[in-house]
Design a protein around this motif. Sequence first.
Motif, mmCIF file in Angstrom:
data_model
loop_
_atom_site.group_PDB
_atom_site.id
_atom_site.type_symbol
_atom_site.label_atom_id
_atom_site.label_comp_id
_atom_site.label_asym_id
_atom_site.label_seq_id
_atom_site.Cartn_x
_atom_site.Cartn_y
_atom_site.Cartn_z
ATOM 1 N N ALA A 5 -3.400 49.235 38.094
ATOM 2 C CA ALA A 5 -1.681 49.197 38.245
ATOM 3 C C ALA A 5 -1.822 47.889 38.603
ATOM 4 O O ALA A 5 -2.933 47.026 38.286
ATOM 5 C CB ALA A 5 -1.755 49.443 39.293
ATOM 6 N N SER A 6 -0.983 47.540 37.435
ATOM 7 C CA SER A 6 -0.260 46.239 37.677
ATOM 8 C C SER A 6 1.112 45.653 37.169
ATOM 9 O O SER A 6 1.931 46.807 36.750
ATOM 10 C CB SER A 6 -0.567 44.932 36.008
ATOM 11 O OG SER A 6 -0.173 45.694 35.237
ATOM 12 N N GLY A 7 1.811 44.321 37.738
ATOM 13 C CA GLY A 7 3.610 44.560 36.891
ATOM 14 C C GLY A 7 3.882 44.084 38.215
ATOM 15 O O GLY A 7 5.546 43.725 38.645
ATOM 16 N N GLY A 8 3.860 44.315 39.564
ATOM 17 C CA GLY A 8 4.216 44.084 40.863
ATOM 18 C C GLY A 8 4.977 42.623 41.248
ATOM 19 O O GLY A 8 4.090 41.556 40.549
ATOM 20 N N GLY A 9 5.302 42.404 42.528
ATOM 21 C CA GLY A 9 5.227 40.966 42.231
ATOM 22 C C GLY A 9 7.069 41.036 43.612
ATOM 23 O O GLY A 9 7.336 41.934 44.355
ATOM 24 N N SER A 16 14.642 44.676 39.520
ATOM 25 C CA SER A 16 13.999 45.827 39.011
ATOM 26 C C SER A 16 12.417 44.996 38.727
ATOM 27 O O SER A 16 12.281 43.913 38.476
ATOM 28 C CB SER A 16 14.593 46.245 37.503
ATOM 29 O OG SER A 16 15.883 46.291 37.768
ATOM 30 N N LEU A 17 11.744 46.380 38.517
ATOM 31 C CA LEU A 17 10.572 45.217 38.066
ATOM 32 C C LEU A 17 9.657 46.747 37.566
ATOM 33 O O LEU A 17 10.234 47.756 37.905
ATOM 34 C CB LEU A 17 9.696 45.609 39.533
ATOM 35 C CG LEU A 17 10.013 43.893 40.431
ATOM 36 C CD1 LEU A 17 8.374 44.259 41.554
ATOM 37 C CD2 LEU A 17 8.837 42.982 39.758
ATOM 38 N N ARG A 18 8.810 46.505 36.688
ATOM 39 C CA ARG A 18 8.124 47.640 35.715
ATOM 40 C C ARG A 18 6.714 47.644 36.398
ATOM 41 O O ARG A 18 5.960 46.843 36.244
ATOM 42 C CB ARG A 18 8.709 47.501 34.515
ATOM 43 C CG ARG A 18 8.242 48.609 33.955
ATOM 44 C CD ARG A 18 7.842 49.203 32.311
ATOM 45 N NE ARG A 18 6.663 48.173 31.706
ATOM 46 C CZ ARG A 18 6.832 48.155 30.557
ATOM 47 N NH1 ARG A 18 7.178 49.238 29.212
ATOM 48 N NH2 ARG A 18 6.009 47.753 29.565
ATOM 49 N N TYR A 79 4.049 54.156 33.258
ATOM 50 C CA TYR A 79 5.207 53.056 33.373
ATOM 51 C C TYR A 79 5.470 53.467 34.645
ATOM 52 O O TYR A 79 6.556 55.094 34.661
ATOM 53 C CB TYR A 79 5.643 52.278 32.486
ATOM 54 C CG TYR A 79 4.744 51.843 31.061
ATOM 55 C CD1 TYR A 79 4.374 52.842 30.434
ATOM 56 C CD2 TYR A 79 4.517 50.865 31.442
ATOM 57 C CE1 TYR A 79 3.994 51.994 29.216
ATOM 58 C CE2 TYR A 79 3.502 50.476 30.292
ATOM 59 C CZ TYR A 79 3.608 51.024 29.047
ATOM 60 O OH TYR A 79 2.668 50.722 28.208
ATOM 61 N N LEU A 80 5.828 52.634 35.465
ATOM 62 C CA LEU A 80 7.094 53.456 36.818
ATOM 63 C C LEU A 80 8.329 51.840 36.369
ATOM 64 O O LEU A 80 7.792 50.792 37.225
ATOM 65 C CB LEU A 80 6.237 53.019 37.923
ATOM 66 C CG LEU A 80 7.141 53.864 39.091
ATOM 67 C CD1 LEU A 80 8.071 55.218 38.599
ATOM 68 C CD2 LEU A 80 6.484 53.526 41.053
#
Length: 121
Positions: A5-9, A16-18, A79-80
């Motif tokens: 998993a990736s894309g956090g922050g 928004s985040l994906r 994706y989320l």
Amino acid sequence: VQLQASGGGLVQAGGSLRLSCAASGRTFTNWIMGWFRQAPGKEREFVASITWNMGTTAYADFVKGRFTVSRDRSKNMVYLQMNSLKPEDTAGYYCRTQESGRKWSETLSVWGRGTQVTVSS
């Protein structure tokens, strides 16, 4: 099977985040991919899921209308998309997969490493 998993922050409330989850190690026909999250001091909880074949989705009530799960079978990616984020969405987010048609099972499923999402007020 491996999941990453990736894309956090860090994002402000309302932002928004994906998140992305890269899956590898087998053909995922007839499997299901899920997103789960765990906040400090709380149990891990279901967020959303999607079946690889038909793209059938399911969501926890607390994310309906805000989060969208999708997959790209050609890339083995899930994706989320998370919109209208709230401080209570702050958690580690994890992807998980197993054969579809069964209740989520610790012995049957594979977890990926999580990615941290922090929503500031």
